[in-house]
Design a protein around this motif. Structure first.
Motif, short mmCIF file in Angstrom:
data_model
loop_
_atom_site.label_atom_id
_atom_site.label_comp_id
_atom_site.label_asym_id
_atom_site.label_seq_id
_atom_site.Cartn_x
_atom_site.Cartn_y
_atom_site.Cartn_z
N VAL A 1 -5.50 -3.41 -2.30
CA VAL A 1 -4.26 -3.07 -3.02
C VAL A 1 -4.41 -3.43 -4.50
O VAL A 1 -4.06 -2.66 -5.38
CB VAL A 1 -3.04 -3.79 -2.42
CG1 VAL A 1 -1.81 -3.55 -3.27
CG2 VAL A 1 -2.79 -3.31 -1.01
N ALA B 1 -3.98 3.57 2.06
CA ALA B 1 -3.00 2.76 2.77
C ALA B 1 -3.15 2.93 4.28
O ALA B 1 -3.20 1.95 5.02
CB ALA B 1 -1.59 3.14 2.32
N CYS C 1 0.84 -1.21 0.00
CA CYS C 1 0.00 0.00 0.00
C CYS C 1 0.87 1.25 0.00
O CYS C 1 0.71 2.17 -0.81
CB CYS C 1 -0.85 0.06 1.27
SG CYS C 1 -2.42 -0.76 1.16
N MET D 1 -7.35 -6.41 2.67
CA MET D 1 -6.31 -5.43 2.37
C MET D 1 -5.62 -5.76 1.04
O MET D 1 -5.38 -4.88 0.21
CB MET D 1 -5.30 -5.42 3.51
CG MET D 1 -4.27 -4.34 3.46
SD MET D 1 -3.60 -4.00 5.11
CE MET D 1 -3.00 -5.59 5.60
N VAL E 1 4.21 -2.77 -5.74
CA VAL E 1 3.33 -3.67 -5.00
C VAL E 1 4.02 -5.02 -4.76
O VAL E 1 4.07 -5.53 -3.63
CB VAL E 1 1.99 -3.85 -5.74
CG1 VAL E 1 1.21 -5.00 -5.16
CG2 VAL E 1 1.19 -2.57 -5.65
#
Lengths: 273, 292
Positions: B146, B201, B20, B142, B239
């Motif tokens: 992302v 994030a 993030c 999460m 990422v």
């Protein structure tokens, strides 16, 4: 959307008697103690190919940067279609009809040929962040039209085989054509070419001369050309302006300028007998 | 082998946090060519705004999207008000301002919301999805977030005209100006987007590390590490870099003897140094070749 069509202004015959398309009027610019441009004046009519020559450091590229508004002259005026361009910021210049290429190539690195040319259409479109993010219908239609015209340009300049390649991977000659396509994408009335022959081989230079004349004929673009390659300038220009140390030393037909004693002196040095 | 898989999964979960942050770091790096040291603090502040909105009775997702909007506007404002005037200043001036922003935002958050730790809710819950203690619903959520942010970014840069103009402005500002791109505004948009991604994030990280003004300190470092490993020019790389930092950190903590959790942070730093020495452009980054 007519502004996007490839040949929109073709066939409107250039009239020499009318007011000039571009008027450079007593333009001066100094950097600290160096006088880069010292009262340059000349006019260019629609449809003309004008060659700007002069030894290194004569002020040719500086003048180009003034014309594309990257620099602002200290004095004098530059008028395009009768209106001053000095009140316009650089990002508006493409919109009013002036496009350029750069001496050392200024493509968008890491982007492919197609995307580089696509950016060239930016000034021809009206959209904002919101409509763009939402990808509204009008934007999509415009995008399709841009894509169509972009492909036409790609074919026009023989770039189809390389269209999806990253520009940094291409040879200089090809990159120069990409930059030319990007400049043409804005459908300019005045095209500024900064040393288009630089880095090209003999055969490519010959082809370039034909290409520039072809572009003028097909698209009725007026071309202002900075070039060191004398035979190219002299063979395609209608008018030549010679600069030396920021001053205009000669102006006229290629033959006149070639035989001008000041020009010969500027290139070959003073005769001290 | 079980332990190994376990640790990889746990590493991916923490890696999602770093991913993030790395994404936000790369986003701003793309636009302004510098590391923004205040990025973590901006994300922290955004998270506090979300927390405050929820305290005022906003439902989670309403607070989530309002916070993204506010952060975007704040990012644009910071660029216009602070960085536009010093645009041509040397890198060092930028760095000094980044550090100043860091301290100012940090103390300002402490001044408003105090330095006590606050719980931040997760929209996905905390139930385990892959066996006890392996991967919680929040971790999975999460990772999904992302992925979605990454897809949105990809679509934006690949298919929209503004995205194309932003890439052009970053690649060659002068040329971009001359084809009609308003380069200054593209920078501001880049800041806005980076701030918005940072906000996402922060809101994803806060349920894990708890909300307090210093929550981002070490995470920003891991985020930098992820961005450097993946390559500063590639969002996808950032990422993947973030995930790999998480995994490497976890595996090293488990399998290298005498390597306790105290030493975990130094892994991030060691990774930064190693990548910069061996492959400065990162694993997925592109080498910038300049003609001389």
């Amino acid at each position: 959307m007519t502004s996007l069509t490839l040949q929109s202004r073709a066939q409107s015959a250039p009239s020499r008697a009318a007011a000039p398309l571009l008027a450079v009027d007593n333009v001066g610019l100094r950097f600290g103690g160096i006088v880069a441009l010292d009262g340059i004046s000349f006019e260019q009519h629609e449809g003309q190919i004008l060659g700007l020559i002069g030894p290194n450091g004569a002020g040719k590229t500086t003048l180009f940067n003034c014309l594309s508004r990257l620099y602002t002259p200290d004095r004098g005026d530059i008028r395009f279609t009768g209106k001053t361009i000095l009140s316009q910021p650089a990002h508006k210049i493409a919109g009013i009809g002036i496009s350029r290429t750069f001496q050392n190539l200024a493509l968008f690195q890491h982007m492919n040929v197609f995307d580089n040319i696509r950016v060239g259409f930016h000034s021809t479109t009206k959209s904002n962040y919101l409509s763009d993010a939402l990808n509204l219908g009008g934007v999509r239609r415009q995008d399709e039209e841009i894509e169509y015209v972009a492909w036409t340009l790609i074919d026009y300049l023989g770039l189809r085989a390389d269209s999806k390649r990253i520009v940094t991977d291409l040879p200089v000659g090809t990159r120069k054509r990409v930059e030319l396509a990007r400049a043409l994408a804005a459908n300019p009335r005045l095209l500024l070419l900064d040393e288009p022959a630089g880095g090209l081989n003999h055969h490519e230079v010959e082809h370039l001369g034909e290409l520039i004349q072809q572009i003028r004929a097909d698209r009725n673009v007026t071309v202002l050309l900075v070039e060191h390659h004398m035979s190219l300038v002299m063979s395609i220009s209608d008018k030549v302006v010679a600069l030396d140390f920021g001053r205009k030393i000669a102006e006229g037909t290629p033959a006149e300028v070639q035989n001008d004693p000041d020009v010969i002196r500027a290139y070959l040095g003073t005769d001290r007998k | 082998m079980d332990l190994f898989i376990h640790q990889v999964l746990a590493g991916l979960a923490t890696g999602a946090i770093y991913a993030c942050m790395a994404l936000a770091v790369v986003m701003i790096y793309q636009a302004i060519d510098h590391f923004n040291f205040a990025q973590g603090e901006m994300a922290m502040f955004s998270t506090f705004i979300a927390w405050q909105l929820m305290q005022w009775g906003f439902p989670y997702w309403a607070a989530f999207f309002v916070t993204i909007g506010i952060s975007f506007a704040a990012g644009v404002l910071i660029e216009r008000a602070i960085f536009r005037p010093i645009h041509d200043a040397p890198i060092l001036s930028h760095v000094v301002i980044f550090i100043a922003l860091f301290v100012i935002i940090n103390s300002f958050a402490g001044f408003i919301w105090e330095f006590t730790i606050k719980a931040f809710p997760s929209p996905f819950g905390t139930k385990p999805v892959l066996g006890e203690g392996l991967l919680s619903a929040h971790d999975a959520g999460m990772m999904a977030v992302v992925g979605i942010v990454l897809l949105l970014l990809y679509g934006f840069f690949r298919y929209t005209r503004i995205g194309l103009a932003m890439r052009a402005a970053a690649a060659n500002p002068d040329s971009a100006k001359l084809v009609g791109v308003r380069v200054g505004w593209m920078l501001a948009l880049g800041w806005g987007m980076a701030a918005a991604i940072g906000a996402v994030a922060g809101m994803m990280i806060a349920p894990v590390v708890f909300l307090e003004p210093n929550m981002m300190l070490s995470i920003l470092l891991y985020g930098f590490a992820g961005a450097v490993v993946g390559g500063l020019t590639s969002p996808v790389g950032a990422v993947l870099g973030g995930f790999s930092v998480g995994v490497v950190e976890n595996l090293a903590g488990t399998f290298i003897p005498y390597f306790g959790s105290e030493m975990k942070l130094s892994i991030a730093l060691a990774l930064i140094v190693a990548v910069l020495m061996v492959r400065p452009s990162g694993i997925f980054g592109r080498k910038v070749v300049t003609r001389v």
